[in-house]
Design a protein around this motif. Structure first.
Motif, PDB file in Angstrom:
ATOM      1  N   GLU A   9      36.866  40.770  31.273  1.00  8.14           N
ATOM      2  CA  GLU A   9      36.038  39.920  32.142  1.00  8.14           C
ATOM      3  C   GLU A   9      36.820  38.732  32.705  1.00  8.14           C
ATOM      4  O   GLU A   9      36.541  38.289  33.805  1.00  8.14           O
ATOM      5  N   ASP A  10      37.787  38.211  31.944  1.00  5.66           N
ATOM      6  CA  ASP A  10      38.525  37.044  32.420  1.00  5.66           C
ATOM      7  C   ASP A  10      39.631  37.403  33.417  1.00  5.66           C
ATOM      8  O   ASP A  10      40.256  36.520  33.994  1.00  5.66           O
ATOM      9  N   ASP A  11      39.894  38.696  33.625  1.00  5.89           N
ATOM     10  CA  ASP A  11      40.833  39.132  34.660  1.00  5.89           C
ATOM     11  C   ASP A  11      40.057  39.349  35.958  1.00  5.89           C
ATOM     12  O   ASP A  11      39.220  40.238  36.037  1.00  5.89           O
ATOM     13  N   PRO A  12      40.329  38.534  36.977  1.00  2.45           N
ATOM     14  CA  PRO A  12      39.576  38.700  38.232  1.00  2.45           C
ATOM     15  C   PRO A  12      39.998  39.971  38.968  1.00  2.45           C
ATOM     16  O   PRO A  12      41.151  40.389  38.904  1.00  2.45           O
ATOM     17  N   ILE A  13      39.044  40.573  39.635  1.00  2.00           N
ATOM     18  CA  ILE A  13      39.309  41.726  40.494  1.00  2.00           C
ATOM     19  C   ILE A  13      39.141  41.240  41.923  1.00  2.00           C
ATOM     20  O   ILE A  13      38.067  40.777  42.296  1.00  2.00           O
ATOM     21  N   GLY A  14      40.188  41.331  42.714  1.00  2.00           N
ATOM     22  CA  GLY A  14      40.122  40.853  44.098  1.00  2.00           C
ATOM     23  C   GLY A  14      39.408  41.840  44.992  1.00  2.00           C
ATOM     24  O   GLY A  14      38.367  41.540  45.573  1.00  2.00           O
ATOM     25  N   THR A  15      39.961  43.037  45.117  1.00  2.00           N
ATOM     26  CA  THR A  15      39.370  44.059  45.965  1.00  2.00           C
ATOM     27  C   THR A  15      39.379  45.399  45.237  1.00  2.00           C
ATOM     28  O   THR A  15      40.214  45.646  44.370  1.00  2.00           O
ATOM     29  N   VAL A  16      38.447  46.230  45.614  1.00  2.00           N
ATOM     30  CA  VAL A  16      38.394  47.608  45.143  1.00  2.00           C
ATOM     31  C   VAL A  16      38.485  48.471  46.393  1.00  2.00           C
ATOM     32  O   VAL A  16      37.610  48.414  47.258  1.00  2.00           O
ATOM     33  N   THR A  17      39.568  49.239  46.493  1.00  5.07           N
ATOM     34  CA  THR A  17      39.806  50.068  47.663  1.00  5.07           C
ATOM     35  C   THR A  17      39.582  51.526  47.293  1.00  5.07           C
ATOM     36  O   THR A  17      40.133  52.004  46.310  1.00  5.07           O
ATOM     37  N   ALA A  18      38.757  52.201  48.066  1.00  3.20           N
ATOM     38  CA  ALA A  18      38.447  53.607  47.796  1.00  3.20           C
ATOM     39  C   ALA A  18      38.107  54.294  49.111  1.00  3.20           C
ATOM     40  O   ALA A  18      37.886  53.639  50.130  1.00  3.20           O
ATOM     41  N   ASP A  19      38.033  55.628  49.068  1.00  2.15           N
ATOM     42  CA  ASP A  19      37.693  56.357  50.293  1.00  2.15           C
ATOM     43  C   ASP A  19      36.174  56.423  50.467  1.00  2.15           C
ATOM     44  O   ASP A  19      35.412  55.913  49.648  1.00  2.15           O
ATOM     45  N   GLY A  20      35.740  57.051  51.542  1.00  2.00           N
ATOM     46  CA  GLY A  20      34.329  57.088  51.899  1.00  2.00           C
ATOM     47  C   GLY A  20      33.424  57.770  50.896  1.00  2.00           C
ATOM     48  O   GLY A  20      32.207  57.564  50.909  1.00  2.00           O
ATOM     49  N   ALA A  21      33.988  58.572  49.990  1.00  2.00           N
ATOM     50  CA  ALA A  21      33.163  59.224  48.967  1.00  2.00           C
ATOM     51  C   ALA A  21      32.540  58.201  48.028  1.00  2.00           C
ATOM     52  O   ALA A  21      31.535  58.477  47.370  1.00  2.00           O
ATOM     53  N   TYR A  22      33.122  57.015  47.945  1.00  2.00           N
ATOM     54  CA  TYR A  22      32.626  55.959  47.060  1.00  2.00           C
ATOM     55  C   TYR A  22      31.621  55.046  47.757  1.00  2.00           C
ATOM     56  O   TYR A  22      31.248  54.022  47.217  1.00  2.00           O
ATOM     57  N   ASP A  23      31.195  55.400  48.949  1.00  2.00           N
ATOM     58  CA  ASP A  23      30.219  54.615  49.700  1.00  2.00           C
ATOM     59  C   ASP A  23      28.819  54.914  49.160  1.00  2.00           C
ATOM     60  O   ASP A  23      27.999  55.538  49.821  1.00  2.00           O
ATOM     61  N   THR A  24      28.567  54.470  47.931  1.00  2.00           N
ATOM     62  CA  THR A  24      27.272  54.697  47.279  1.00  2.00           C
ATOM     63  C   THR A  24      26.726  53.380  46.746  1.00  2.00           C
ATOM     64  O   THR A  24      27.477  52.413  46.555  1.00  2.00           O
ATOM     65  N   HIS A  25      25.430  53.353  46.480  1.00  2.00           N
ATOM     66  CA  HIS A  25      24.803  52.148  45.925  1.00  2.00           C
ATOM     67  C   HIS A  25      25.434  51.774  44.585  1.00  2.00           C
ATOM     68  O   HIS A  25      25.717  50.606  44.324  1.00  2.00           O
ATOM     69  N   GLY A  26      25.652  52.763  43.734  1.00  2.00           N
ATOM     70  CA  GLY A  26      26.202  52.495  42.409  1.00  2.00           C
ATOM     71  C   GLY A  26      27.588  51.884  42.461  1.00  2.00           C
ATOM     72  O   GLY A  26      27.898  50.939  41.720  1.00  2.00           O
ATOM     73  N   CYS A  27      28.428  52.404  43.337  1.00  2.00           N
ATOM     74  CA  CYS A  27      29.786  51.883  43.462  1.00  2.00           C
ATOM     75  C   CYS A  27      29.788  50.464  44.013  1.00  2.00           C
ATOM     76  O   CYS A  27      30.450  49.571  43.471  1.00  2.00           O
ATOM     77  N   HIS A  28      29.040  50.234  45.075  1.00  2.00           N
ATOM     78  CA  HIS A  28      28.992  48.894  45.663  1.00  2.00           C
ATOM     79  C   HIS A  28      28.390  47.886  44.688  1.00  2.00           C
ATOM     80  O   HIS A  28      28.840  46.747  44.606  1.00  2.00           O
ATOM     81  N   THR A  29      27.396  48.293  43.925  1.00  2.00           N
ATOM     82  CA  THR A  29      26.776  47.397  42.948  1.00  2.00           C
ATOM     83  C   THR A  29      27.782  47.007  41.872  1.00  2.00           C
ATOM     84  O   THR A  29      27.889  45.826  41.503  1.00  2.00           O
ATOM     85  N   ALA A  30      28.528  47.974  41.341  1.00  2.94           N
ATOM     86  CA  ALA A  30      29.521  47.683  40.306  1.00  2.94           C
ATOM     87  C   ALA A  30      30.592  46.726  40.814  1.00  2.94           C
ATOM     88  O   ALA A  30      31.057  45.848  40.088  1.00  2.94           O
ATOM     89  N   ILE A  31      30.977  46.881  42.066  1.00  2.00           N
ATOM     90  CA  ILE A  31      32.009  46.022  42.656  1.00  2.00           C
ATOM     91  C   ILE A  31      31.487  44.604  42.825  1.00  2.00           C
ATOM     92  O   ILE A  31      32.147  43.625  42.469  1.00  2.00           O
ATOM     93  N   ILE A  32      30.279  44.459  43.347  1.00  2.00           N
ATOM     94  CA  ILE A  32      29.673  43.140  43.552  1.00  2.00           C
ATOM     95  C   ILE A  32      29.449  42.433  42.218  1.00  2.00           C
ATOM     96  O   ILE A  32      29.645  41.226  42.112  1.00  2.00           O
ATOM     97  N   GLU A  33      29.048  43.171  41.182  1.00  2.00           N
ATOM     98  CA  GLU A  33      28.801  42.556  39.876  1.00  2.00           C
ATOM     99  C   GLU A  33      30.053  41.919  39.295  1.00  2.00           C
ATOM    100  O   GLU A  33      29.956  40.974  38.513  1.00  2.00           O
ATOM    101  N   ARG A  34      31.235  42.422  39.653  1.00  2.00           N
ATOM    102  CA  ARG A  34      32.485  41.821  39.171  1.00  2.00           C
ATOM    103  C   ARG A  34      33.061  40.825  40.182  1.00  2.00           C
ATOM    104  O   ARG A  34      34.212  40.433  40.085  1.00  2.00           O
TER     105      ARG A  34
END
Length: 136
Positions: free
Chosen positions: A33-58
């Motif tokens: 948790e103390d390691d910041p995540i700047g960006t998460v780069t993935a292809d269009g297959a990851y364009d889902t609610h679950g993926c975007h939610t996990a990214i925003i939560e961090r």
């Protein structure tokens, strides 16, 4: 993968018959948790609610191109707002321009690293199976 150091920060291997996007929401849990995540780069297959939610939560930024037939999501939270911003950007400028602007090219470094792992892992898996068989 850390784009600056090429260190693998989180990994999950799936069989080819399974999709990858259901795995992404669990990957940030492998990073402290103390390691910041700047960006998460993935292809269009990851364009889902679950993926975007996990990214925003961090508190990270998603660099995921919207699928070609992508439609705006109902603006009911920060996940939809961030994703719809990407959609507006790609429609206003172009997919190619958005990819250059957002740094999507970093994904190719990750793909190259994964190709290296895929070359090394099959013999390793065979050895593991052999060891498991011999230990029984």
């Amino acid at each position: 993968m850390d784009a600056a150091t090429s260190d693998i920060c989180a990994v999950e291997f799936t069989p080819s018959r399974d999709g990858d996007s259901p795995v992404l929401p669990d990957l940030p849990d492998q990073i402290p948790e103390d390691d910041p995540i700047g960006t998460v780069t993935a292809d269009g297959a990851y364009d889902t609610h679950g993926c975007h939610t996990a990214i925003i939560e961090r508190q990270a930024t998603a660099v995921i191109p919207i699928r070609k037939n992508g439609r705006p999501w109902k603006e009911d939270g920060p996940t939809a707002a961030a994703r719809n911003d990407i959609l507006r950007g790609t429609r206003h400028f172009s997919r190619a321009f958005w990819k250059r602007w957002a740094g999507y090219h970093v994904r190719s470094r990750v793909e190259a690293k994964m190709r290296c792992l895929k070359v090394v892992l099959p013999p390793f898996h065979r050895t593991l199976r052999r060891l498991r068989f011999e230990l029984r």
